[in-house]
Every structure is written in C-alpha cells, then in structure tokens.
Design a protein around this motif. Structure first.
Motif, PDB file in Angstrom:
ATOM      1  N   ALA A 228      14.993  -1.943 -17.751  1.00 40.04           N
ATOM      2  CA  ALA A 228      13.702  -2.148 -18.206  1.00 40.04           C
ATOM      3  C   ALA A 228      12.574  -2.789 -17.324  1.00 40.04           C
ATOM      4  N   LEU A 229      13.282  -3.684 -16.567  1.00 41.79           N
ATOM      5  CA  LEU A 229      12.335  -4.462 -15.714  1.00 41.79           C
ATOM      6  C   LEU A 229      11.928  -3.445 -14.560  1.00 41.79           C
ATOM      7  N   SER A 230      13.005  -2.803 -14.024  1.00 40.53           N
ATOM      8  CA  SER A 230      13.011  -1.831 -12.901  1.00 40.53           C
ATOM      9  C   SER A 230      12.005  -0.809 -13.339  1.00 40.53           C
ATOM     10  N   ALA A 231      11.898  -0.180 -14.477  1.00 38.69           N
ATOM     11  CA  ALA A 231      11.020   0.747 -14.869  1.00 38.69           C
ATOM     12  C   ALA A 231       9.547   0.197 -14.955  1.00 38.69           C
ATOM     13  N   GLU A 232       9.402  -0.992 -15.287  1.00 40.45           N
ATOM     14  CA  GLU A 232       7.864  -1.701 -15.302  1.00 40.45           C
ATOM     15  C   GLU A 232       7.653  -1.714 -13.889  1.00 40.45           C
ATOM     16  N   VAL A 233       8.422  -2.385 -12.779  1.00 41.46           N
ATOM     17  CA  VAL A 233       8.138  -2.457 -11.665  1.00 41.46           C
ATOM     18  C   VAL A 233       7.507  -1.105 -10.974  1.00 41.46           C
ATOM     19  N   GLU A 234       8.485  -0.091 -11.081  1.00 40.93           N
ATOM     20  CA  GLU A 234       8.125   1.377 -10.706  1.00 40.93           C
ATOM     21  C   GLU A 234       6.916   1.824 -11.362  1.00 40.93           C
ATOM     22  N   LEU A 235       6.428   1.609 -12.521  1.00 38.58           N
ATOM     23  CA  LEU A 235       5.276   2.068 -13.117  1.00 38.58           C
ATOM     24  C   LEU A 235       4.015   1.295 -12.476  1.00 38.58           C
ATOM     25  N   ARG A 236       4.339   0.095 -12.222  1.00 41.46           N
ATOM     26  CA  ARG A 236       3.200  -0.723 -11.488  1.00 41.46           C
ATOM     27  C   ARG A 236       2.999  -0.199 -10.338  1.00 41.46           C
ATOM     28  N   ALA A 237       4.161   0.086  -9.512  1.00 47.07           N
ATOM     29  CA  ALA A 237       3.807   0.467  -8.229  1.00 47.07           C
ATOM     30  C   ALA A 237       3.142   2.016  -8.136  1.00 47.07           C
ATOM     31  N   ALA A 238       3.543   2.792  -8.802  1.00 50.15           N
ATOM     32  CA  ALA A 238       2.760   4.145  -9.171  1.00 50.15           C
ATOM     33  C   ALA A 238       1.347   3.978  -9.118  1.00 50.15           C
ATOM     34  N   LYS A 239       1.211   3.004 -10.235  1.00 50.86           N
ATOM     35  CA  LYS A 239      -0.257   2.914 -10.725  1.00 50.86           C
ATOM     36  C   LYS A 239      -1.180   2.373  -9.514  1.00 50.86           C
ATOM     37  N   ASN A 240      -0.790   1.336  -8.827  1.00 51.42           N
ATOM     38  CA  ASN A 240      -1.287   0.720  -7.566  1.00 51.42           C
ATOM     39  C   ASN A 240      -1.192   1.389  -6.285  1.00 51.42           C
ATOM     40  N   GLN A 241      -0.503   2.701  -6.448  1.00 50.65           N
ATOM     41  CA  GLN A 241      -0.134   3.188  -4.996  1.00 50.65           C
ATOM     42  C   GLN A 241      -1.561   3.607  -4.290  1.00 50.65           C
ATOM     43  N   PHE A 242      -2.228   4.489  -5.018  1.00 46.49           N
ATOM     44  CA  PHE A 242      -3.610   4.908  -4.546  1.00 46.49           C
ATOM     45  C   PHE A 242      -4.715   3.693  -4.236  1.00 46.49           C
ATOM     46  N   ARG A 243      -4.801   2.707  -5.243  1.00 47.09           N
ATOM     47  CA  ARG A 243      -5.800   1.624  -4.905  1.00 47.09           C
ATOM     48  C   ARG A 243      -5.450   0.823  -3.854  1.00 47.09           C
ATOM     49  N   ARG A 244      -3.841   0.879  -3.644  1.00 45.25           N
ATOM     50  CA  ARG A 244      -3.458   0.012  -2.381  1.00 45.25           C
ATOM     51  C   ARG A 244      -3.462   0.524  -1.218  1.00 45.25           C
ATOM     52  N   GLY A 245      -3.470   1.720  -1.076  1.00 45.33           N
ATOM     53  CA  GLY A 245      -3.880   2.538   0.318  1.00 45.33           C
ATOM     54  C   GLY A 245      -5.257   2.546   0.481  1.00 45.33           C
ATOM     55  N   ALA A 246      -6.312   2.748  -0.471  1.00 44.25           N
ATOM     56  CA  ALA A 246      -7.613   2.821  -0.418  1.00 44.25           C
ATOM     57  C   ALA A 246      -8.247   1.662  -0.004  1.00 44.25           C
ATOM     58  N   THR A 247      -7.523   0.393  -0.639  1.00 46.78           N
ATOM     59  CA  THR A 247      -8.110  -0.840  -0.273  1.00 46.78           C
ATOM     60  C   THR A 247      -8.022  -1.041   1.213  1.00 46.78           C
ATOM     61  N   GLU A 248      -6.783  -0.972   1.717  1.00 47.70           N
ATOM     62  CA  GLU A 248      -6.491  -1.265   3.151  1.00 47.70           C
ATOM     63  C   GLU A 248      -7.289  -0.251   4.048  1.00 47.70           C
ATOM     64  N   SER A 249      -7.521   1.072   3.585  1.00 45.30           N
ATOM     65  CA  SER A 249      -8.214   1.754   4.407  1.00 45.30           C
ATOM     66  C   SER A 249      -9.883   1.389   4.503  1.00 45.30           C
ATOM     67  N   TYR A 250     -10.348   0.889   3.171  1.00 54.40           N
ATOM     68  CA  TYR A 250     -11.703   0.472   3.087  1.00 54.40           C
ATOM     69  C   TYR A 250     -11.873  -0.972   3.891  1.00 54.40           C
ATOM     70  N   HIS A 251     -10.726  -1.705   4.059  1.00 48.84           N
ATOM     71  CA  HIS A 251     -10.996  -2.887   4.575  1.00 48.84           C
ATOM     72  C   HIS A 251     -11.175  -2.371   6.106  1.00 48.84           C
ATOM     73  N   ARG A 252     -10.179  -1.650   6.740  1.00 49.78           N
ATOM     74  CA  ARG A 252     -10.153  -1.376   7.971  1.00 49.78           C
ATOM     75  C   ARG A 252     -11.426  -0.722   8.316  1.00 49.78           C
TER      76      ARG A 252
END
Length: 403
Positions: A228-252
């Motif tokens: 159950a915890l692993s599924a929640e972590v993967e869901l969070r990672a999937a939801k944050n994947q685009f914003r994570r990359g976009a944030t890093e790109s905009y910062h650079r």
C-alpha cells in the motif's frame, strides 16, 4: 534560428507581456481565438505577429504556457512609458483561453537619453527596495522592485546608454524570460511543501512496517502495508514527474538568462542575480529536498521488500524441508511395506506353483501311497527359492528400465 526574437528594432519602446497557463485541451480554442485577430496567419506554427511602424502585438505558444506581448515605439513621456492604455488594446485579457499567470511592463528609453529623475521613477518603482544594476557590460541600466502595480503587472525601466543593433530586442527578451522562467519554476514550490508534509507521515509508516518485520509480525499483514505504501509512493512520483523536470529546467533557464545579462553592480542596490538567488534558490532547494526524500523512500521500501522476501523465502525453505522430511519418512515406511508385500508375494507365488505341481504329479504317482506329498514337500524350498529369484530379477529389470 530567429523565430523567437522580439520585433524590437529601435528605442524608445514600451512593452507589456502577459503569460497565460494553457491546458492541452484548450490549445484548439486558443488557436481559433488567435486566428480571429491575425487573419492569414497559421496559429499552428506557434506564433502570430500583427505590427506596423508604430508597434503591434505578438502571440507565442510554449510548452505549457503562451505569451501575449504588446509593444509601441515612441517617446516615453513623463510617465516613463507606464501610462494606462485603453482596455481594448489588450483584447486577449477578455477572451483568450487559459489563466493569466504573470504580467510585466517594460520601458526602454532612447539611446543616450538623460537618466530618469528619482521623482519620475519613484511614481512607478520603489527606489528604496528596488533592484538596480548595469547590464550588457554597461550598455544599459535597469530598475525594478518586483512588486505588482495597477493591472497586476510588475514594472522594469531600462535606461538605454548605448544599446546597439539587436541589443534592445535581446535585452528585453532576456528580462522577460528571467521573470517568466523564475515564476514558472516556483510553480513546483507549493507541491514540494505538500510532498514534504506527506513524506513525514510516510517515513513514519515505513519505520512502523520495518519494526513489525523485525519483531516477527505476520508477514502477510506486513506485505499488505508495504504494498500500500509503495503504491502511494509510485503515485506521488508519477504525479510529480513532469513538474519535477519542468522546475529544474525553468531554474536552469533562469540562471542562464541571468548570466546573459552580464551585470555590473550599482552602489547601494542589489543586482538581479542577487535578488533572485535569495528568493528562488531556497524554493529550489526545498523542491530538490522533497525529490531526494521521495527517491530515498522508494529505495528504502525496495530494501524492506527485499528483507520481507528473504524472510518469506526462509520460511518457505523451512516448510519445504519439513515436507521433504515427511516425504522421506513416508518413503521409508512405503519401502518397508513393499518389502513385506514382496516377502508375502514369494509365499503366495510358491503356494500357487506347488498347487499346480500337485495337480501335475498326483496322476503319475497315484500308485505310490503318499508319494505325491513327499515329492511336493521336497519341492517346497526349491519353489520358494525360484520364486524369490524370479521376483528379484524382475525388480532389477524394472529399476534398470526406469533409470
């Protein structure tokens, strides 16, 4: 190579830009809206320009946002180019799809014009809290206070010392991109804070699960909690994947554009790089910390899963060993029973063979009283030996054939 350049070929010029956040399902409506005001141009190319000698407007589509830019050439006047404009000038504010995310006003003075007075500047920029520095190796000086003014826009004034060729266009575009990318990078900050709060609880849950694993809690219950915890972590990672990359790109991109300014310090004021670093870097560090903790949590869950699999594997090995020991005992018992059956079979076969021999011998020995019984009694050991040898031989053949 030149498609994204702003059509600013001279100064003085005043400019206003709005950034719209546009969802993917709004792109078709946006293209139709742009086509209404830019006949003959293809919005599918991601750019539309309507301009004449006095100025015009420009629309550009980017990955997750679009920009609408209005510009006008001519003297700035006493308001330094920040005077109010008729509402119909900015028609996109009243119909363009998307959400207004940022607005900014920039004015650039004529080459070698007199620096603006503090009185004129103070009407539009807080001089006590402003950022001011020379840029492009001293070819211009900028003032901005990063505060919202009338209409929800920030203001930047550029004193043009010696900007030449396309430097007006490049400087304005650099200033616009610094502000746009800085604000876009900060979109990832609120989700990062929310993720950090969730991680506090998730890490506590993992510690509890690991403790249960160590204290011998039911493996199935531990496995269910871990999954159950692993599924929640993967869901969070999937939801944050685009914003994570976009944030890093905009910062650079923000840092790259700041470097392109080639700033020079003005005594008593912060440079744009110093101001943005104080505000932007803590947010980016928070984002990075949240991402690292999420990755670390995923790794720790994987390690706990490995431990649980090892525990289950050992339990299964013990169970298999018990099963094998039981099977071995059963096999030994079966072998003993089989030996007993084989012994009884020898006597049974001998009994039937002697019976047949009796039927064969009695007609021939009827004249000898008791002769048949004497002969049969003498044949008993021989028949038993032959029967045992025959069964043993057939058993060896069966075993050899199976091998």
């Amino acid at each position: 190579m030149h498609l994204r350049a702003l059509p600013l070929d001279r100064a003085p010029v005043r400019l206003r830009q709005w950034v719209f956040l546009v969802d993917a399902d709004e792109r078709a409506a946006e293209a139709a809206f742009v086509a209404l005001f830019a006949p003959g141009q293809d919005p599918g190319l991601g750019r539309a320009l309507v301009a004449d000698d006095g100025g015009g407007w420009l629309w550009e589509r980017h990955q997750e946002f679009s920009t609408w830019t209005w510009f006008a050439f001519g003297p700035l006047g006493s308001e330094l180019g920040f005077e109010a404009q008729p509402a119909e000038t900015f028609f996109w504010l009243y119909g363009a799809p998307g959400e207004v995310f940022r607005g900014v006003e920039i004015s650039v003075s004529a080459p070698e014009a007199q620096p603006p007075s503090e009185v004129a500047l103070s009407r539009h920029i807080d001089l006590h809290r402003c950022v001011s520095c020379e840029v492009f190796d001293g070819a211009a000086r900028i003032w901005t206070d990063f505060r919202l003014r009338e209409g929800g826009t920030g203001r930047i004034h550029v004193a043009n010392h010696s900007l030449a060729h396309d430097e007006v266009s490049r400087l304005v575009q650099t200033l616009l991109e610094i502000g746009n990318y800085r604000k876009l990078a900060l979109i990832g900050f609120p989700p990062a804070r929310e993720l950090l709060a969730w991680l506090d609880g998730a890490e506590g849950r993992l510690a509890s699960i690991t403790s249960g694993l160590a204290t011998g809690e039911d493996s199935q219950a531990v496995l269910d909690q871990l999954l159950a915890l692993s599924a929640e972590v993967e869901l969070r990672a999937a939801k944050n994947q685009f914003r994570r990359g976009a944030t890093e790109s905009y910062h650079r991109l923000t840092l790259d554009r700041l470097e392109a300014l080639r700033e020079r310090r003005v005594p008593g004021h912060s440079t744009m790089s110093e101001f943005i670093a104080r505000r932007l870097l803590p947010a980016m560090r928070t984002r990075e910390a949240a991402d690292r903790r999420l990755d670390d949590l995923s790794v720790r869950i994987a390690r706990s899963g490995d431990l649980l699999r090892t525990k289950l594997g050992l339990a299964q090995d013990r169970q298999n060993q018990e099963t094998l020991r039981g099977m071995d005992a059963s096999l030994q018992l079966q072998t003993k029973l089989q030996g007993l059956v084989e012994g009884l079979s020898i006597f049974a076969v001998g009994y039937y063979v002697l019976g047949l021999l009796g039927y064969l011998l009695k007609p021939w020995l009827h004249g000898w009283p008791g002769g048949a019984e004497i002969v049969l009694s003498g044949l008993v050991p021989l028949v038993l030996v032959v029967a045992a040898a025959s069964l043993h031989r057939r058993k060896k053949r069966l075993i050899a054939g199976r091998d």
